[in-house]
Design an enzyme around this catalytic site. Sequence first.
Site, PDB file in Angstrom:
ATOM      1  N   TYR A 122     -14.825  12.814  -6.144  1.00  0.00           N
ATOM      2  CA  TYR A 122     -15.169  12.066  -4.665  1.00  0.00           C
ATOM      3  C   TYR A 122     -14.868  13.204  -3.633  1.00  0.00           C
ATOM      4  CZ  TYR A 122     -16.180   8.605  -1.409  1.00  0.00           C
ATOM      5  OH  TYR A 122     -16.911   7.676  -0.133  1.00  0.00           O
ATOM      6  N   HIS A 148     -17.583  15.254  -1.019  1.00  0.00           N
ATOM      7  CA  HIS A 148     -17.790  14.839   0.472  1.00  0.00           C
ATOM      8  C   HIS A 148     -17.167  16.321   1.096  1.00  0.00           C
ATOM      9  CE1 HIS A 148     -18.247  10.832  -0.690  1.00  0.00           C
ATOM     10  NE2 HIS A 148     -18.737  10.546   0.518  1.00  0.00           N
ATOM     11  N   TYR A 169     -17.383   9.154  11.653  1.00  0.00           N
ATOM     12  CA  TYR A 169     -17.383   8.694  10.730  1.00  0.00           C
ATOM     13  C   TYR A 169     -16.077   9.098   9.487  1.00  0.00           C
ATOM     14  CZ  TYR A 169     -19.890   6.690   6.006  1.00  0.00           C
ATOM     15  OH  TYR A 169     -20.099   6.171   5.046  1.00  0.00           O
ATOM     16  N   TRP A 194     -28.789  11.244  -2.348  1.00  0.00           N
ATOM     17  CA  TRP A 194     -27.099  11.264  -2.342  1.00  0.00           C
ATOM     18  C   TRP A 194     -26.428  10.191  -3.208  1.00  0.00           C
ATOM     19  CZ3 TRP A 194     -23.238  14.255  -0.825  1.00  0.00           C
ATOM     20  CH2 TRP A 194     -21.974  13.862  -0.815  1.00  0.00           C
ATOM     21  N   TRP A 195     -27.066   8.856  -3.103  1.00  0.00           N
ATOM     22  CA  TRP A 195     -26.689   7.906  -3.700  1.00  0.00           C
ATOM     23  C   TRP A 195     -26.819   8.136  -5.292  1.00  0.00           C
ATOM     24  CZ3 TRP A 195     -29.307   3.584  -0.417  1.00  0.00           C
ATOM     25  CH2 TRP A 195     -28.714   3.287   0.789  1.00  0.00           C
TER      26      TRP A 195
END
Length: 104
Positions: A18, A22, A41, A76-77
């Site tokens: 993960y 990112h 963010y 992306w999802w």
Amino acid sequence: MTIHAFKMQLKPGVVDEYRRRHDEIWPELSALLSDSGIYDYSIFLDEDTLSLFAVLKLRADNSRDALPDHPVMKRWWDYMAPLMEVQPGNQPREWPLSLLFHMD
């Protein structure tokens, strides 16, 4: 400007992947989020529960609600779905968080 905070959930054993994904966020996704009025963010990890806590700021004229229909967001999802709890369509499950304290 609005602050939006929410929780998401990782699956066991995927923290490093993960983080890697990112760290290598796609430039077109970063641009899409910025163009949608999202800025500042951050995503935090609770290592004991694998809960992710996200906090982002939204410009007043943001178009965040249109993101689920955007092809880059959907891609992306799909890319992230194996790593976290998702809804149908692979959108990450989100649990909103209520602001209890803020200090400027």
